[in-house]
Design an enzyme around this catalytic site. Structure first.
Site, short mmCIF file in Angstrom:
data_model
loop_
_atom_site.label_atom_id
_atom_site.label_comp_id
_atom_site.label_asym_id
_atom_site.label_seq_id
_atom_site.Cartn_x
_atom_site.Cartn_y
_atom_site.Cartn_z
N LYS A 13 39.57 -32.63 75.50
CA LYS A 13 40.86 -32.86 76.15
C LYS A 13 40.69 -33.29 77.61
CE LYS A 13 42.81 -29.00 75.87
NZ LYS A 13 42.69 -28.22 77.08
N ARG A 87 50.10 -22.57 77.26
CA ARG A 87 49.14 -21.98 76.34
C ARG A 87 49.81 -20.92 75.47
NH1 ARG A 87 44.36 -23.32 79.45
NH2 ARG A 87 42.45 -22.55 78.53
N ARG A 126 29.03 -28.24 77.97
CA ARG A 126 29.78 -28.90 79.04
C ARG A 126 29.18 -28.55 80.40
NH1 ARG A 126 36.05 -27.55 77.72
NH2 ARG A 126 35.61 -25.48 78.55
N ARG A 165 30.14 -23.46 83.41
CA ARG A 165 31.14 -22.41 83.67
C ARG A 165 30.69 -21.12 82.99
NH1 ARG A 165 36.67 -25.05 81.72
NH2 ARG A 165 37.06 -22.86 81.24
N ARG A 177 39.50 -17.27 73.97
CA ARG A 177 40.26 -18.48 74.28
C ARG A 177 40.69 -19.18 73.00
NH1 ARG A 177 36.83 -21.88 78.25
NH2 ARG A 177 35.06 -20.65 77.56
P1 AMP Z 1 40.45 -23.91 80.95
O1 AMP Z 1 39.75 -24.61 82.07
O2 AMP Z 1 41.66 -24.67 80.46
O3 AMP Z 1 39.52 -23.53 79.84
O4 AMP Z 1 41.01 -22.56 81.58
C1 AMP Z 1 40.13 -21.58 82.07
C2 AMP Z 1 40.86 -20.25 82.19
O5 AMP Z 1 41.93 -20.36 83.14
C3 AMP Z 1 41.53 -19.74 80.91
O6 AMP Z 1 40.62 -19.10 80.04
C4 AMP Z 1 42.55 -18.77 81.49
O7 AMP Z 1 41.94 -17.58 81.93
C5 AMP Z 1 43.03 -19.52 82.74
N1 AMP Z 1 44.18 -20.39 82.41
C6 AMP Z 1 44.18 -21.76 82.38
N2 AMP Z 1 45.40 -22.20 82.01
C7 AMP Z 1 46.15 -21.11 81.78
C8 AMP Z 1 47.49 -20.91 81.34
N3 AMP Z 1 48.28 -21.94 81.02
N4 AMP Z 1 47.95 -19.64 81.24
C9 AMP Z 1 47.17 -18.59 81.55
N5 AMP Z 1 45.89 -18.70 81.94
C10 AMP Z 1 45.38 -19.95 82.05
#
Ligand code: AMP
Length: 223
Positions: A13, A87, A126, A165, A177
């Site tokens: 994505k 989410r 990644r 990460r 996740r």
């Molecule tokens: P990502 O980079 O999209 O994998 O996001 C990393 C982390 O950020 C997630 O595992 C959540 O802890 C937090 N996070 C990102 N987007 C959201 C969201 N829409 N709602 C809540 N937590 C979020």
């Protein structure tokens, strides 16, 4: 043009978002990246969000929703591709309400589908560029493979420093996740289904294809 991008973590994505941003010149807004910037900058918001992110839990809505909606409002003129939000069903409802109130249209819903096990394998490879979040790097994909410089792997675009990460290397955090993503009752799939029932056009693509094939599928449908 405004686009909402869905896909399990590891589906590509972010990579596709960077390609679409480059082509159409809109802002690429990634909720996870905004949080990581806050953590890096040592802000109060970053300190509140850190533990949730490390464990793969959602950051509470009272922190996340206003943060994302404020960012979106700033991109009203330019248009946006929003990635990582909503989410959950509650976030979908909050976003829908905010868009209606501010008169912002939601033109497209992009859904990248990918099997959970494949998505999990992809997450671990990644790498994050220290200079620019829109420089995707992955050790297993030729199209976005990091390059070697002085014996170190660096960003293929800018030779910036790369890191993995912590939440991408932790199987428990990955599983959490994905549990949230594939949950059709209140999780991200519930948010996907919520927006599928609106007037926005749906672009569904198969995330198991090669990066270029996926971006061509997306571009064909964006017109
Ligand atoms: P990502 O980079 O999209 O994998 O996001 C990393 C982390 O950020 C997630 O595992 C959540 O802890 C937090 N996070 C990102 N987007 C959201 C969201 N829409 N709602 C809540 N937590 C979020």
């Amino acid at each position: 043009m405004n686009i909402l991008a869905f896909g399990p973590n590891g589906s590509g994505k972010g990579t596709q978002g960077a390609i679409v941003k480059e082509k159409y010149g809109m802002d690429h807004i990634e909720s996870g990246a905004i949080f990581r910037e806050h953590i890096k900058g040592g802000t109060k918001l970053g300190m509140k969000a850190k533990a949730f992110i490390e464990s793969g839990d959602l950051v509470p809505d009272e922190i996340t929703i206003p943060m994302v909606l404020e960012t979106l409002a700033k991109s009203k003129e330019k248009g946006w591709l929003l990635d990582g939000f909503p989410r959950s069903l509650a976030q979908a409802e909050a976003l829908d309400k905010a868009l209606k109130e501010s008169g912002m249209a939601l033109d497209y819903i992009l859904e990248i589908t990918l099997d959970r096990e494949i998505a999990k394998e992809r997450i671990m490879g990644r790498r994050l560029c220290a200079n620019d979040n829109n420089h995707p790097n992955h050790i297993a994909f030729d199209a976005i493979k990091p390059v070697e410089k002085d014996g170190e792997l660096v960003c293929r675009v800018c030779a910036g420093e790369l890191s993995a990460r912590a939440d991408d290397q932790d199987e428990g955090a990955i599983n959490k996740r994905h549990d949230i993503y594939y949950d059709e009752t209140t999780g991200t799939m519930a948010a996907v289904n919520y927006f599928k029932n609106t007037d926005s056009k749906i672009i569904a693509v198969d995330g198991s294809k090669a990066i270029k094939a996926i971006s061509e599928d997306i571009m064909d449908q964006l017109g």
